[in-house]
Write a protein that holds these residues in place. Structure first.
Motif, mmCIF file in Angstrom:
data_model
loop_
_atom_site.group_PDB
_atom_site.id
_atom_site.type_symbol
_atom_site.label_atom_id
_atom_site.label_comp_id
_atom_site.label_asym_id
_atom_site.label_seq_id
_atom_site.Cartn_x
_atom_site.Cartn_y
_atom_site.Cartn_z
ATOM 1 N N ALA A 173 0.843 -1.205 0.000
ATOM 2 C CA ALA A 173 0.000 0.000 0.000
ATOM 3 C C ALA A 173 0.870 1.244 0.000
ATOM 4 O O ALA A 173 0.556 2.245 -0.661
ATOM 5 C CB ALA A 173 -0.928 -0.005 1.212
ATOM 6 N N CYS A 174 1.973 1.199 0.726
ATOM 7 C CA CYS A 174 2.906 2.328 0.750
ATOM 8 C C CYS A 174 3.557 2.505 -0.623
ATOM 9 O O CYS A 174 3.721 3.635 -1.117
ATOM 10 C CB CYS A 174 3.966 2.089 1.819
ATOM 11 N N ASP A 175 3.915 1.391 -1.260
ATOM 12 C CA ASP A 175 4.469 1.451 -2.615
ATOM 13 C C ASP A 175 3.461 2.091 -3.569
ATOM 14 O O ASP A 175 3.822 2.890 -4.436
ATOM 15 C CB ASP A 175 4.807 0.048 -3.122
ATOM 16 N N ARG A 176 2.200 1.723 -3.406
ATOM 17 C CA ARG A 176 1.159 2.259 -4.278
ATOM 18 C C ARG A 176 0.999 3.764 -4.080
ATOM 19 O O ARG A 176 0.771 4.501 -5.042
ATOM 20 C CB ARG A 176 -0.166 1.552 -4.003
ATOM 21 N N MET A 177 1.145 4.238 -2.844
ATOM 22 C CA MET A 177 1.098 5.682 -2.601
ATOM 23 C C MET A 177 2.181 6.394 -3.401
ATOM 24 O O MET A 177 1.936 7.451 -4.001
ATOM 25 C CB MET A 177 1.269 5.983 -1.110
ATOM 26 N N ALA A 178 3.388 5.822 -3.417
ATOM 27 C CA ALA A 178 4.489 6.429 -4.166
ATOM 28 C C ALA A 178 4.205 6.437 -5.658
ATOM 29 O O ALA A 178 4.505 7.414 -6.358
ATOM 30 C CB ALA A 178 5.788 5.682 -3.863
ATOM 31 N N ARG B 215 1.105 17.707 -6.483
ATOM 32 C CA ARG B 215 2.557 17.758 -6.295
ATOM 33 C C ARG B 215 2.957 17.697 -4.835
ATOM 34 O O ARG B 215 4.114 17.409 -4.509
ATOM 35 C CB ARG B 215 3.109 19.034 -6.941
ATOM 36 N N GLU B 216 2.010 17.961 -3.939
ATOM 37 C CA GLU B 216 2.313 17.933 -2.506
ATOM 38 C C GLU B 216 2.124 16.546 -1.887
ATOM 39 O O GLU B 216 2.461 16.330 -0.731
ATOM 40 C CB GLU B 216 1.414 18.943 -1.779
ATOM 41 N N ASN B 217 1.579 15.614 -2.660
ATOM 42 C CA ASN B 217 1.290 14.285 -2.114
ATOM 43 C C ASN B 217 2.541 13.562 -1.621
ATOM 44 O O ASN B 217 2.517 12.857 -0.616
ATOM 45 C CB ASN B 217 0.590 13.421 -3.169
ATOM 46 N N GLY B 218 3.623 13.724 -2.358
ATOM 47 C CA GLY B 218 4.827 12.968 -2.035
ATOM 48 C C GLY B 218 5.431 13.285 -0.681
ATOM 49 O O GLY B 218 6.182 12.464 -0.131
ATOM 50 N N ALA B 219 5.095 14.439 -0.117
ATOM 51 C CA ALA B 219 5.706 14.847 1.145
ATOM 52 C C ALA B 219 5.392 13.890 2.287
ATOM 53 O O ALA B 219 6.197 13.737 3.223
ATOM 54 C CB ALA B 219 5.258 16.264 1.507
ATOM 55 N N SER B 220 4.229 13.239 2.240
ATOM 56 C CA SER B 220 3.840 12.370 3.351
ATOM 57 C C SER B 220 4.335 10.932 3.198
ATOM 58 O O SER B 220 4.262 10.149 4.150
ATOM 59 C CB SER B 220 2.312 12.354 3.485
ATOM 60 N N ILE B 221 4.851 10.595 2.032
ATOM 61 C CA ILE B 221 5.242 9.197 1.784
ATOM 62 C C ILE B 221 6.349 8.724 2.728
ATOM 63 O O ILE B 221 6.263 7.615 3.280
ATOM 64 C CB ILE B 221 5.642 9.008 0.310
ATOM 65 N N PRO B 222 7.408 9.508 2.982
ATOM 66 C CA PRO B 222 8.444 9.033 3.913
ATOM 67 C C PRO B 222 7.910 8.719 5.305
ATOM 68 O O PRO B 222 8.372 7.760 5.952
ATOM 69 C CB PRO B 222 9.439 10.199 3.954
ATOM 70 N N LYS C 16 1.935 11.058 15.337
ATOM 71 C CA LYS C 16 2.535 12.212 14.657
ATOM 72 C C LYS C 16 1.920 12.405 13.275
ATOM 73 O O LYS C 16 1.619 13.536 12.861
ATOM 74 C CB LYS C 16 4.046 12.030 14.534
ATOM 75 N N LEU C 17 1.717 11.309 12.550
ATOM 76 C CA LEU C 17 1.144 11.378 11.209
ATOM 77 C C LEU C 17 -0.252 11.987 11.240
ATOM 78 O O LEU C 17 -0.585 12.874 10.444
ATOM 79 C CB LEU C 17 1.094 9.965 10.613
ATOM 80 N N LEU C 18 -1.060 11.548 12.179
ATOM 81 C CA LEU C 18 -2.432 12.046 12.282
ATOM 82 C C LEU C 18 -2.467 13.487 12.788
ATOM 83 O O LEU C 18 -3.274 14.297 12.322
ATOM 84 C CB LEU C 18 -3.249 11.137 13.198
ATOM 85 N N GLU C 19 -1.610 13.798 13.747
ATOM 86 C CA GLU C 19 -1.574 15.165 14.274
ATOM 87 C C GLU C 19 -1.157 16.156 13.186
ATOM 88 O O GLU C 19 -1.708 17.262 13.089
ATOM 89 C CB GLU C 19 -0.615 15.243 15.465
ATOM 90 N N ASP C 20 -0.204 15.767 12.348
ATOM 91 C CA ASP C 20 0.215 16.630 11.245
ATOM 92 C C ASP C 20 -0.938 16.836 10.259
ATOM 93 O O ASP C 20 -1.129 17.948 9.736
ATOM 94 C CB ASP C 20 1.419 16.025 10.517
ATOM 95 N N ALA C 21 -1.697 15.772 9.996
ATOM 96 C CA ALA C 21 -2.833 15.883 9.081
ATOM 97 C C ALA C 21 -3.885 16.840 9.638
ATOM 98 O O ALA C 21 -4.472 17.640 8.900
ATOM 99 C CB ALA C 21 -3.439 14.503 8.839
ATOM 100 N N VAL C 22 -4.121 16.761 10.948
ATOM 101 C CA VAL C 22 -5.097 17.652 11.582
ATOM 102 C C VAL C 22 -4.613 19.105 11.517
ATOM 103 O O VAL C 22 -5.405 20.019 11.252
ATOM 104 C CB VAL C 22 -5.342 17.237 13.046
ATOM 105 N N ARG C 23 -3.325 19.330 11.725
ATOM 106 C CA ARG C 23 -2.778 20.697 11.650
ATOM 107 C C ARG C 23 -2.967 21.279 10.249
ATOM 108 O O ARG C 23 -3.362 22.441 10.099
ATOM 109 C CB ARG C 23 -1.298 20.697 12.023
ATOM 110 N N ARG C 24 -2.684 20.469 9.225
ATOM 111 C CA ARG C 24 -2.845 20.961 7.854
ATOM 112 C C ARG C 24 -4.302 21.303 7.569
ATOM 113 O O ARG C 24 -4.601 22.318 6.924
ATOM 114 C CB ARG C 24 -2.360 19.910 6.853
ATOM 115 N N LEU C 25 -5.189 20.463 8.057
ATOM 116 C CA LEU C 25 -6.611 20.698 7.840
ATOM 117 C C LEU C 25 -7.052 21.985 8.529
ATOM 118 O O LEU C 25 -7.784 22.800 7.945
ATOM 119 C CB LEU C 25 -7.423 19.508 8.366
#
Length: 248
Positions: free
Chosen positions: A142-147, A199-206, A229-238
């Motif tokens: 699934a992570c590969d597919r995101m990339a 173009r911003e999608n790739g930032a979250s892949i790492p 951390k992943l979820l908290e960052d998503a909430v901040r962006r939102l």
């Protein structure tokens, strides 16, 4: 983002809808969107039958579907009223999907985020402790597919949802299946607000890759912290996109 994507993720997209189910969907969308206000008396059977070009039997069955979902109440001699949101079965797949057709509600998004923050970090911990080799492969794929799909907003968010689905499944807790819809709904609704530029999608892949590796390495503490951390960052962006204070 189409609500069909939600049904695809829930593996229910190919279910053929009956006429009552189709009518219930149209009415349900309007209730979720606020076209019908809580407490409002909706049209009688004859008027609804005429509006939707169906029989009164279809109207009654459609209303019954929405009554079962907690969205309508029927009182003899009074009529059919829209119920308040606290009565709705919010985890119902249709109710979740219908939110995708409605304007985003800040309070709804906030509540989805709270549930995810409360549950998904623990699910990642359990996945690190319990995942089979097949589970780990699904997470990494699934992570590969995101990339691979980072150039397309819709395909990327589907891959993102499949990544989180794989982790929930890897936790091997049957009750987590009930909250899969929360993850999908949160992702599919918020993507309309935060993922305007592919173009911003790739930032979250790492960050997703680090989480996948933590689960594969059987490191539950790290998996739990990375998910938080992943979820908290998503909430901040939102919150930033909505013009709100980004501090949790």
């Amino acid at each position: 983002m189409s609500e069909l994507v939600y049904y695809d993720l829930k593996d229910t997209a190919n279910v053929r809808l009956s006429l009552p189910a189709q009518m219930a969907r149209e009415m349900g969308r309007r209730i979720v969107a606020g076209t019908f206000e809580p407490g409002e008396l909706i049209d009688d059977e004859n008027s609804l039958a005429e509006r939707y070009s169906v029989s009164r039997v279809v109207v009654r069955e459609a209303v019954k579907i929405l009554v079962e979902k907690g969205m309508l109440s029927v009182r003899r001699g009074v009529g059919t009223h829209v119920r308040t949101r606290n009565n709705w079965k919010l985890l119902d797949d249709d109710v979740m999907a219908w939110h995708l057709s409605a304007p985003p509600r800040r309070d709804f998004l906030a509540q989805l985020a709270e549930i995810r923050l409360a549950i998904e970090p623990k699910a990642a911990r359990w996945a690190a402790e319990r995942a089979t080799e097949e589970d780990i492969q699904s997470i990494q794929l699934a992570c590969d597919r995101m990339a691979e799909e980072q150039g397309s907003t819709e395909r990327f968010i589907i891959a993102d949802a499949l990544f989180h689905k794989a982790i929930l499944r890897a936790a091997h807790n049957e009750f987590l299946a009930a909250i899969e819809g929360v993850t999908y709904s949160a992702l599919l609704i918020s993507v309309r607000i935060t993922n305007k530029d592919p173009r911003e999608n790739g930032a979250s892949i790492p960050f997703h890759r680090d989480l996948a590796n933590a689960i594969e390495e059987r490191d539950p503490d790290k998996a739990e912290k990375l998910t938080s951390k992943l979820l908290e960052d998503a909430v901040r962006r939102l919150r930033l996109e909505l013009g709100e204070d980004p501090v949790l």
